[in-house]
Design a protein around this motif. Structure first.
Motif, short mmCIF file in Angstrom:
data_model
loop_
_atom_site.label_atom_id
_atom_site.label_comp_id
_atom_site.label_asym_id
_atom_site.label_seq_id
_atom_site.Cartn_x
_atom_site.Cartn_y
_atom_site.Cartn_z
N MET A 1 -24.41 -22.11 -51.33
CA MET A 1 -24.74 -20.79 -50.80
C MET A 1 -25.26 -20.96 -49.38
SD MET A 1 -27.36 -17.92 -52.33
CE MET A 1 -26.33 -17.66 -53.77
N SER A 2 -24.80 -20.14 -48.46
CA SER A 2 -25.24 -20.24 -47.07
C SER A 2 -26.66 -19.78 -46.93
CB SER A 2 -24.33 -19.37 -46.18
OG SER A 2 -24.56 -18.01 -46.44
N SER A 3 -27.29 -20.16 -45.79
CA SER A 3 -28.67 -19.74 -45.56
C SER A 3 -28.76 -18.24 -45.43
CB SER A 3 -29.23 -20.43 -44.31
OG SER A 3 -28.45 -20.10 -43.17
N SER A 4 -27.75 -17.60 -44.84
CA SER A 4 -27.82 -16.15 -44.67
C SER A 4 -27.74 -15.44 -46.00
CB SER A 4 -26.69 -15.67 -43.75
OG SER A 4 -25.43 -16.02 -44.29
N SER A 5 -26.86 -15.91 -46.92
CA SER A 5 -26.76 -15.25 -48.22
C SER A 5 -27.98 -15.53 -49.05
CB SER A 5 -25.50 -15.71 -48.95
OG SER A 5 -25.48 -17.09 -49.16
N THR A 6 -28.56 -16.74 -48.94
CA THR A 6 -29.80 -17.04 -49.64
C THR A 6 -30.90 -16.12 -49.18
OG1 THR A 6 -29.18 -19.35 -49.88
CG2 THR A 6 -31.50 -18.82 -50.11
N SER A 7 -31.03 -15.95 -47.87
CA SER A 7 -32.09 -15.11 -47.31
C SER A 7 -31.91 -13.67 -47.73
CB SER A 7 -32.10 -15.22 -45.79
OG SER A 7 -32.41 -16.53 -45.38
N SER A 8 -30.66 -13.18 -47.68
CA SER A 8 -30.40 -11.80 -48.05
C SER A 8 -30.76 -11.55 -49.51
CB SER A 8 -28.93 -11.49 -47.80
OG SER A 8 -28.61 -10.20 -48.25
N SER A 9 -30.37 -12.47 -50.38
CA SER A 9 -30.67 -12.32 -51.81
C SER A 9 -32.16 -12.34 -52.06
CB SER A 9 -29.99 -13.44 -52.60
OG SER A 9 -30.37 -13.41 -53.94
N SER A 10 -32.87 -13.26 -51.39
CA SER A 10 -34.31 -13.35 -51.59
C SER A 10 -35.00 -12.10 -51.13
CB SER A 10 -34.85 -14.57 -50.83
OG SER A 10 -34.28 -15.76 -51.32
N ALA A 11 -34.58 -11.59 -49.98
CA ALA A 11 -35.24 -10.41 -49.43
C ALA A 11 -34.98 -9.18 -50.28
CB ALA A 11 -34.76 -10.17 -48.00
N SER A 12 -33.74 -9.06 -50.82
CA SER A 12 -33.42 -7.86 -51.59
C SER A 12 -34.18 -7.80 -52.91
CB SER A 12 -31.91 -7.82 -51.85
OG SER A 12 -31.51 -8.91 -52.65
N SER A 13 -34.58 -8.97 -53.44
CA SER A 13 -35.30 -8.98 -54.71
C SER A 13 -36.81 -9.00 -54.52
CB SER A 13 -34.88 -10.21 -55.54
OG SER A 13 -35.21 -11.40 -54.85
N SER A 14 -37.27 -8.90 -53.28
CA SER A 14 -38.68 -9.00 -52.96
C SER A 14 -39.32 -7.63 -52.89
CB SER A 14 -38.86 -9.71 -51.61
OG SER A 14 -40.18 -9.59 -51.15
N PRO A 15 -40.62 -7.52 -53.26
CA PRO A 15 -41.31 -6.24 -53.11
C PRO A 15 -41.69 -5.95 -51.67
CG PRO A 15 -42.82 -7.91 -53.94
CD PRO A 15 -41.46 -8.54 -53.92
N GLY A 17 -40.84 -5.60 -47.46
CA GLY A 17 -39.73 -5.25 -46.59
C GLY A 17 -39.08 -6.51 -46.04
N ALA A 18 -37.80 -6.40 -45.69
CA ALA A 18 -37.06 -7.56 -45.20
C ALA A 18 -37.65 -8.13 -43.92
CB ALA A 18 -35.60 -7.17 -44.97
N ASP A 19 -38.42 -7.32 -43.20
CA ASP A 19 -39.00 -7.78 -41.93
C ASP A 19 -40.49 -8.07 -42.04
OD1 ASP A 19 -39.86 -5.20 -42.29
OD2 ASP A 19 -39.43 -4.53 -40.25
N ALA A 40 -41.20 -21.62 -47.68
CA ALA A 40 -40.34 -21.61 -46.50
C ALA A 40 -39.17 -20.65 -46.69
CB ALA A 40 -39.85 -23.02 -46.20
N ASP A 41 -38.53 -20.72 -47.85
CA ASP A 41 -37.38 -19.84 -48.12
C ASP A 41 -37.79 -18.37 -48.05
OD1 ASP A 41 -35.76 -22.06 -48.49
OD2 ASP A 41 -35.68 -21.89 -50.68
N ALA A 42 -38.93 -18.04 -48.64
CA ALA A 42 -39.38 -16.64 -48.64
C ALA A 42 -39.68 -16.15 -47.23
CB ALA A 42 -40.61 -16.49 -49.52
N LEU A 43 -40.32 -16.99 -46.44
CA LEU A 43 -40.65 -16.58 -45.07
C LEU A 43 -39.39 -16.41 -44.22
CD1 LEU A 43 -43.75 -18.88 -44.54
CD2 LEU A 43 -43.77 -16.38 -44.60
N ILE A 44 -38.45 -17.33 -44.37
CA ILE A 44 -37.19 -17.21 -43.63
C ILE A 44 -36.45 -15.94 -44.05
CG2 ILE A 44 -34.89 -18.24 -43.35
CD1 ILE A 44 -36.32 -20.99 -43.50
N ALA A 45 -36.44 -15.67 -45.35
CA ALA A 45 -35.76 -14.47 -45.85
C ALA A 45 -36.35 -13.20 -45.30
CB ALA A 45 -35.81 -14.46 -47.38
N HIS A 46 -37.60 -13.25 -44.88
CA HIS A 46 -38.27 -12.06 -44.36
C HIS A 46 -38.49 -12.12 -42.86
CE1 HIS A 46 -38.99 -11.64 -48.68
NE2 HIS A 46 -39.14 -10.36 -48.44
N GLY A 47 -37.69 -12.94 -42.17
CA GLY A 47 -37.63 -12.85 -40.72
C GLY A 47 -38.39 -13.89 -39.93
N ALA A 48 -39.07 -14.81 -40.59
CA ALA A 48 -39.85 -15.81 -39.87
C ALA A 48 -38.95 -16.94 -39.36
CB ALA A 48 -40.94 -16.39 -40.75
#
Length: 273
Positions: A1-15, A17-19, A40-48
């Motif tokens: 899975m690419s980093s972008s798809s991983t980040s998108s999936s993580s952000a969409s399942s998070s309470p 906001g994506a940013d 690290a994955d969670a922070l990247i998924a939310h824009g860090a």
């Protein structure tokens, strides 16, 4: 899975906001595996923008493969030379720092105090406590230059309970609490908030090893010792690395802007160890 798809999936399942962490420049120690990787994955998924260090090159290689341009340094936080080199790389990669997550730690030995080797005691304290000091020592000038920021120190439920046969680990984690509360007072006027997270019994290979070693120490089966651990938790379940990562994300996001000097248990309410 690419980093972008991983980040998108993580952000969409998070309470969140994506940013929630948009634009933050973050260092996560021991961030290429386990709890650190989840953070690290969670922070990247939310824009860090996240830089990690780790002692295991195989974990770093996996992190680089997942996150492409993300920075990753092989470093032992107990080594002054390694930490100096780490922060030089952080400076080149991130151009500054807004958040430090002091996650690195080791389980240390299991055994009676009379049986623990002094070298094992020192190594546990060096990684779990002195490593946090060394990273904070280098991070604070960067956080001040940024106009403030956040430090999150990983302690443990062992930082509020005595932990028989795990004295080096427990002593270090109690030290993290004192370090955190002292830093919150010292750095608050500079706009730097400092908090500790106290995970409880976290699913994963490290906890499996801890339970196995404790079972051997007291002469019971793994299954019996695991049941004893779960019976000490009000919710009767282990927590996950993602539970811890969500709390870090909250603390470093705008939602946590007035939280400092706190020790937050992410443990299902551990009642004893």
């Amino acid at each position: 899975m690419s980093s972008s798809s991983t980040s998108s999936s993580s952000a969409s399942s998070s309470p969140f906001g994506a940013d929630a962490a948009a634009g933050l420049r973050v260092l996560v120690t021991a961030g290429a595996s386990g709890i650190g990787r989840a953070i690290a994955d969670a922070l990247i998924a939310h824009g860090a923008r996240v830089h990690v260090c780790d002692v295991e090159e195989r974990f770093l290689a996996d992190y680089r493969a997942a996150h492409g341009e993300a920075g990753a340094t092989r470093a032992d936080v107990a080594s002054e030379a390694d930490v100096e080199r780490l922060f030089a790389e952080v400076g080149r990669h991130l151009g500054g720092l807004d958040v430090l997550v002091n996650n690195a730690g080791i389980a240390g030995p299991t055994g009676g105090v009379e049986a623990i080797a002094p070298a094992d005691w020192r190594r546990t304290i060096d990684v779990c406590l002195t490593g946090q000091f060394l990273c904070t020592h280098h991070a604070v000038p960067l956080l001040k230059a940024a106009g403030g920021g956040a430090i999150v120190n990983l302690s443990s439920a062992a930082g509020r309970f005595g932990y028989a046969f795990r004295t080096p680990y427990s002593a270090a984690k109690w030290g993290v609490i004192g370090f955190t509360q002292s830093l919150a007072k010292e750095l608050g006027p500079a706009g730097i908030r400092v908090n500790a997270i106290l995970p409880g019994i976290v699913e994963g290979p490290r906890m499996t090893g801890v339970i196995r070693d404790r079972a051997a120490q007291v002469g019971v089966s793994y299954e019996a010792m695991e049941a004893t651990y779960l019976d000490s938790i009000s919710l009767r379940r282990m927590v996950t690395a993602e539970d811890v990562a969500g709390t870090v994300l909250f603390l470093v996001s705008p939602a946590g802007r007035n939280i400092s000097g706190q020790s937050l248990g992410v443990c299902g309410n551990v009642e004893r160890l």
